[in-house]
Design a protein around this motif. Structure first.
Motif, PDB file in Angstrom:
ATOM      1  N   PHE A  50      -5.882   0.111  -6.087  1.00  0.00           N
ATOM      2  CA  PHE A  50      -5.126   0.594  -7.250  1.00  0.00           C
ATOM      3  C   PHE A  50      -6.046   1.353  -8.204  1.00  0.00           C
ATOM      4  N   ASN A  51      -7.209   0.780  -8.491  1.00  0.00           N
ATOM      5  CA  ASN A  51      -8.153   1.433  -9.401  1.00  0.00           C
ATOM      6  C   ASN A  51      -8.635   2.769  -8.843  1.00  0.00           C
ATOM      7  N   ARG A  52      -8.858   2.822  -7.539  1.00  0.00           N
ATOM      8  CA  ARG A  52      -9.308   4.077  -6.933  1.00  0.00           C
ATOM      9  C   ARG A  52      -8.262   5.164  -7.124  1.00  0.00           C
ATOM     10  N   GLN A  53      -7.002   4.808  -6.900  1.00  0.00           N
ATOM     11  CA  GLN A  53      -5.946   5.802  -7.035  1.00  0.00           C
ATOM     12  C   GLN A  53      -5.727   6.212  -8.489  1.00  0.00           C
ATOM     13  N   ILE A  54      -5.859   5.266  -9.414  1.00  0.00           N
ATOM     14  CA  ILE A  54      -5.735   5.613 -10.837  1.00  0.00           C
ATOM     15  C   ILE A  54      -6.845   6.574 -11.244  1.00  0.00           C
TER      16      ILE A  54
ATOM     17  N   HIS B 222       0.835  -1.202   0.000  1.00  0.00           N
ATOM     18  CA  HIS B 222       0.000   0.000   0.000  1.00  0.00           C
ATOM     19  C   HIS B 222       0.873   1.257   0.000  1.00  0.00           C
ATOM     20  N   ALA B 223       2.000   1.200   0.686  1.00  0.00           N
ATOM     21  CA  ALA B 223       2.897   2.348   0.725  1.00  0.00           C
ATOM     22  C   ALA B 223       3.552   2.608  -0.635  1.00  0.00           C
ATOM     23  N   SER B 224       3.728   1.558  -1.426  1.00  0.00           N
ATOM     24  CA  SER B 224       4.383   1.701  -2.730  1.00  0.00           C
ATOM     25  C   SER B 224       3.409   2.075  -3.847  1.00  0.00           C
ATOM     26  N   MET B 225       2.110   1.921  -3.604  1.00  0.00           N
ATOM     27  CA  MET B 225       1.126   2.117  -4.668  1.00  0.00           C
ATOM     28  C   MET B 225       1.119   3.534  -5.245  1.00  0.00           C
ATOM     29  N   PRO B 226       1.230   4.595  -4.430  1.00  0.00           N
ATOM     30  CA  PRO B 226       1.251   5.940  -5.021  1.00  0.00           C
ATOM     31  C   PRO B 226       2.374   6.134  -6.028  1.00  0.00           C
TER      32      PRO B 226
ATOM     33  N   ASN C 288      -8.587   0.539 -16.062  1.00  0.00           N
ATOM     34  CA  ASN C 288      -8.187   0.028 -14.754  1.00  0.00           C
ATOM     35  C   ASN C 288      -7.918  -1.468 -14.848  1.00  0.00           C
ATOM     36  N   THR C 289      -7.594  -2.076 -13.750  1.00  0.00           N
ATOM     37  CA  THR C 289      -7.346  -3.507 -13.757  1.00  0.00           C
ATOM     38  C   THR C 289      -8.586  -4.252 -13.278  1.00  0.00           C
TER      39      THR C 289
END
Length: 285
Positions: free
Chosen positions: A258-262, A193-197, A222-223
């Motif tokens: 991941f999709n939310r952040q994208i 989670h820390a690496s996702m940004p 998205n994925t």
């Protein structure tokens, strides 16, 4: 049979006919070319050319022969090309029987947004990460423009993209699931989670790179529910790891985040790149 979500295809056909995004009007494009970047979800033969040919049932439903795709029929990128009355995209790496007049496909199975310290033979991770695909794109633009302008006769240009078409092309980015799989495999939940940004930042930089080179129309996917893929379920069959659909819950939770952040980043890019048409296409998990 081809396994394609009809609702997704209908949405995509609306996207590539887009006239407005977020209340801003854009000139309707008659796209003459498509450039695609991604992983196996949109690989039309790069992986087969660069590594190993796709075996059965590749292509048997629609093409009637091995078609270098990791499925039995067409991919979403194939439907996009057909809707635009364009030929299916030739892989950038394929030198036999190809034409790049209407674009090129840089996607390769196993690719990631961020380079991974792994290998194709070890975990199926491709060395052609998104940054390498953009290096290939830059080289493609420079070399084809040079050859096009140096050609003395029209038939020498027939398989080359017209330089003036590049800025009016549809640029598709469909990648990320292998980053999630690698994070799930190599990190604990908090580390990933820390690496996702940073993963999302790398994708946004790729869009900015294309924009700076003149690209104006983007389709960003998205994925999907990768926790439901058999390859990911193979080693995770404990009941407490699965959701009510029998999918790996923790991996799907990563995909949802991941999709939310994208999606959030695409919304910000629309403000940052006011002359661009950015469409985010999502599939439900």
């Amino acid at each position: 049979m081809e396994i394609v979500d009809v609702s997704v295809v209908v949405l995509i056909l609306s996207v590539v006919s887009v006239k407005s995004v977020e209340g801003k009007d854009f000139t309707p494009y008659n796209f003459r070319s498509v450039y695609n970047f991604g992983d196996p979800n949109s690989d039309t033969g790069g992986g087969s050319t660069g590594f190993y040919p796709a075996g059965p049932p590749s292509g048997e439903t629609f093409f009637g022969r091995p078609a270098e795709r990791g499925c039995d029929g067409r991919l979403i990128i194939d439907f996009i090309a057909e809707h635009l009355d364009l030929p299916h995209l030739s892989p950038y790496l394929d030198s036999i029987g190809t034409s790049h007049r209407h674009g090129a496909n840089f996607a390769i199975g196993g690719s990631t947004i961020r380079p991974q310290n792994e290998s194709m033979s070890l975990n199926g991770v491709s060395p052609f990460s998104l940054d390498i695909q953009f290096i290939q794109y830059n080289q493609f633009k420079a070399r084809t423009s040079f050859l096009y302008n140096q050609a003395k006769k029209n038939y020498h240009r027939k398989h080359l993209p017209r330089p003036q078409d590049l800025s009016q092309a549809l640029h598709v980015i469909d990648i990320g699931q292998n980053d999630i799989a690698a994070g799930f495999r190599l990190k604990n939940e908090s580390e990933f989670h820390a690496s996702m940004p940073d993963i999302v930042d790398q994708l946004a930089k790729a869009v900015q790179n294309l924009y700076d080179q003149g690209a104006r129309t983007f389709w960003i996917h998205n994925t999907g529910p990768i926790g439901c893929l058999p390859v990911n379920l193979h080693h995770h069959l404990q009941p407490d790891e699965l959701d009510k659909q029998g999918c790996l819950k923790s991996l799907n939770d990563f995909a949802i985040e991941f999709n939310r952040q994208i999606k959030d980043r695409v919304i910000k890019l629309r403000t940052k790149l006011p002359n661009a048409a950015l469409t985010y296409v999502c599939c439900k998990i």
